[in-house]
Scaffold this motif. Structure first.
Motif, PDB file in Angstrom:
ATOM      1  N   ALA A  32     -42.216   1.730  21.753  1.00  0.00           N
ATOM      2  CA  ALA A  32     -40.769   1.643  21.969  1.00  0.00           C
ATOM      3  C   ALA A  32     -40.244   2.738  22.893  1.00  0.00           C
ATOM      4  O   ALA A  32     -39.298   2.509  23.648  1.00  0.00           O
ATOM      5  CB  ALA A  32     -40.048   1.706  20.624  1.00  0.00           C
ATOM      6  N   PHE A  33     -40.841   3.924  22.824  1.00  0.00           N
ATOM      7  CA  PHE A  33     -40.304   5.048  23.578  1.00  0.00           C
ATOM      8  C   PHE A  33     -41.189   5.474  24.753  1.00  0.00           C
ATOM      9  O   PHE A  33     -41.033   6.560  25.287  1.00  0.00           O
ATOM     10  CB  PHE A  33     -40.000   6.216  22.642  1.00  0.00           C
ATOM     11  CG  PHE A  33     -38.926   5.868  21.646  1.00  0.00           C
ATOM     12  CD1 PHE A  33     -37.635   5.584  22.081  1.00  0.00           C
ATOM     13  CD2 PHE A  33     -39.211   5.778  20.296  1.00  0.00           C
ATOM     14  CE1 PHE A  33     -36.641   5.228  21.173  1.00  0.00           C
ATOM     15  CE2 PHE A  33     -38.222   5.426  19.384  1.00  0.00           C
ATOM     16  CZ  PHE A  33     -36.928   5.152  19.828  1.00  0.00           C
ATOM     17  N   SER A 103     -34.751  -1.336  14.591  1.00  0.00           N
ATOM     18  CA  SER A 103     -34.590  -1.973  15.888  1.00  0.00           C
ATOM     19  C   SER A 103     -33.357  -1.444  16.618  1.00  0.00           C
ATOM     20  O   SER A 103     -33.394  -1.185  17.825  1.00  0.00           O
ATOM     21  CB  SER A 103     -34.498  -3.487  15.720  1.00  0.00           C
ATOM     22  OG  SER A 103     -34.445  -4.115  16.980  1.00  0.00           O
ATOM     23  N   ASN A 104     -32.266  -1.276  15.887  1.00  0.00           N
ATOM     24  CA  ASN A 104     -31.054  -0.706  16.491  1.00  0.00           C
ATOM     25  C   ASN A 104     -31.301   0.714  16.987  1.00  0.00           C
ATOM     26  O   ASN A 104     -30.844   1.085  18.076  1.00  0.00           O
ATOM     27  CB  ASN A 104     -29.891  -0.726  15.502  1.00  0.00           C
ATOM     28  CG  ASN A 104     -29.157  -2.035  15.507  1.00  0.00           C
ATOM     29  OD1 ASN A 104     -28.340  -2.285  16.382  1.00  0.00           O
ATOM     30  ND2 ASN A 104     -29.468  -2.894  14.539  1.00  0.00           N
ATOM     31  N   MET A 108     -31.028   1.860  20.823  1.00  0.00           N
ATOM     32  CA  MET A 108     -30.090   2.945  21.139  1.00  0.00           C
ATOM     33  C   MET A 108     -30.821   4.088  21.835  1.00  0.00           C
ATOM     34  O   MET A 108     -30.318   4.655  22.809  1.00  0.00           O
ATOM     35  CB  MET A 108     -29.405   3.444  19.861  1.00  0.00           C
ATOM     36  CG  MET A 108     -28.289   4.436  20.118  1.00  0.00           C
ATOM     37  SD  MET A 108     -26.891   3.744  21.035  1.00  0.00           S
ATOM     38  CE  MET A 108     -26.277   2.563  19.887  1.00  0.00           C
ATOM     39  N   GLY A 109     -32.013   4.413  21.349  1.00  0.00           N
ATOM     40  CA  GLY A 109     -32.813   5.459  21.984  1.00  0.00           C
ATOM     41  C   GLY A 109     -33.192   5.090  23.410  1.00  0.00           C
ATOM     42  O   GLY A 109     -33.142   5.931  24.318  1.00  0.00           O
ATOM     43  N   GLN A 110     -33.551   3.841  23.624  1.00  0.00           N
ATOM     44  CA  GLN A 110     -33.882   3.397  24.977  1.00  0.00           C
ATOM     45  C   GLN A 110     -32.659   3.464  25.889  1.00  0.00           C
ATOM     46  O   GLN A 110     -32.758   3.888  27.043  1.00  0.00           O
ATOM     47  CB  GLN A 110     -34.448   1.976  24.951  1.00  0.00           C
ATOM     48  CG  GLN A 110     -35.818   1.888  24.344  1.00  0.00           C
ATOM     49  CD  GLN A 110     -36.348   0.470  24.260  1.00  0.00           C
ATOM     50  OE1 GLN A 110     -35.629  -0.499  24.488  1.00  0.00           O
ATOM     51  NE2 GLN A 110     -37.624   0.346  23.922  1.00  0.00           N
ATOM     52  N   LEU A 111     -31.504   3.080  25.368  1.00  0.00           N
ATOM     53  CA  LEU A 111     -30.278   3.105  26.158  1.00  0.00           C
ATOM     54  C   LEU A 111     -29.896   4.527  26.559  1.00  0.00           C
ATOM     55  O   LEU A 111     -29.544   4.797  27.706  1.00  0.00           O
ATOM     56  CB  LEU A 111     -29.136   2.450  25.365  1.00  0.00           C
ATOM     57  CG  LEU A 111     -27.760   2.467  26.015  1.00  0.00           C
ATOM     58  CD1 LEU A 111     -27.738   1.554  27.237  1.00  0.00           C
ATOM     59  CD2 LEU A 111     -26.691   2.046  25.014  1.00  0.00           C
ATOM     60  N   GLY A 115     -34.224   5.850  31.015  1.00  0.00           N
ATOM     61  CA  GLY A 115     -33.635   5.129  32.136  1.00  0.00           C
ATOM     62  C   GLY A 115     -34.479   3.967  32.620  1.00  0.00           C
ATOM     63  O   GLY A 115     -33.961   3.005  33.174  1.00  0.00           O
ATOM     64  N   GLY A 116     -35.784   4.027  32.414  1.00  0.00           N
ATOM     65  CA  GLY A 116     -36.669   2.958  32.861  1.00  0.00           C
ATOM     66  C   GLY A 116     -36.756   1.794  31.903  1.00  0.00           C
ATOM     67  O   GLY A 116     -37.459   0.821  32.159  1.00  0.00           O
ATOM     68  N   ARG A 117     -36.067   1.883  30.783  1.00  0.00           N
ATOM     69  CA  ARG A 117     -36.104   0.826  29.763  1.00  0.00           C
ATOM     70  C   ARG A 117     -34.744   0.155  29.681  1.00  0.00           C
ATOM     71  O   ARG A 117     -33.721   0.747  30.001  1.00  0.00           O
ATOM     72  CB  ARG A 117     -36.469   1.406  28.390  1.00  0.00           C
ATOM     73  CG  ARG A 117     -37.801   2.125  28.320  1.00  0.00           C
ATOM     74  CD  ARG A 117     -38.996   1.211  28.558  1.00  0.00           C
ATOM     75  NE  ARG A 117     -39.170   0.212  27.550  1.00  0.00           N
ATOM     76  CZ  ARG A 117     -39.976   0.325  26.498  1.00  0.00           C
ATOM     77  NH1 ARG A 117     -40.695   1.421  26.333  1.00  0.00           N
ATOM     78  NH2 ARG A 117     -40.073  -0.633  25.619  1.00  0.00           N
TER      79      ARG A 117
END
Length: 161
Positions: A32-33, A103-104, A108-111, A115-117
């Motif tokens: 995910a990260f 999942s949230n 949120m962490g990706q957002l 930046g590449g996600r």
């Protein structure tokens, strides 16, 4: 193990499930990260394979987006299975809440930090669907086991008359 007490087998199963959940969560965090989408290196080959399959009659709706969503569903089934297993009977639905929250947090962490996600509500939905499938499988298994026990008890008391 025939002389082993059922309670100790359950404790072993719970310990095993807890370790598996820990390993699963570590792998999920890596996926995910990761700074870029983990499927990026294979996206060209997958698109080529899907195009070739579609030329030979494969449904056109089975596209890259569909495969990505299916992969997310499959990725979250273990969360539902393991979390529901570790929860007390009748509380399996809380595993779905855990999957939804996880999942949230991932999106949120990706957002906020990657930046590449791309964070997406669709990912939250399909991830939660995977958790529902996993938790539902545990709930169905437990219900079936309880029903079988009830039937054996009822038939045993009927047979004893």
């Amino acid at each position: 193990m025939p002389n082993e007490h059922p309670h100790s087998r359950l404790q072993l199963a719970n310990r095993t499930a807890a370790w598996l959940l820990g390993g699963y969560l570590a792998a999920l965090a890596l996926i995910a990260f990761w700074p870029s989408p983990v499927d990026r290196p294979a996206s060209g080959q997958l698109n080529g394979l899907l195009a070739a399959l579609q030329r030979h009659g494969f449904p056109v709706w089975v596209d890259y987006s569909f495969v990505e969503g299916l992969a997310n569903v499959l990725l979250f089934i273990p969360m539902g299975l393991l979390a529901a297993w570790l929860l007390p009977r009748g509380k399996w639905w809380q595993a779905i809440v855990v999957g939804l929250v996880a999942s949230n947090l991932i999106e949120m962490g990706q957002l906020l930090f990657l930046g590449g996600r791309v964070a997406s509500v669709h990912d939250i939905m399909v991830n939660t669907l995977g958790t529902i499938i996993g938790a539902g499988a545990v709930a169905a298994h437990r219900y079936n086991a309880e029903l079988n026990k009830w039937v054996r008890t009822a038939l045993g008391s009927f047979h004893d008359r």
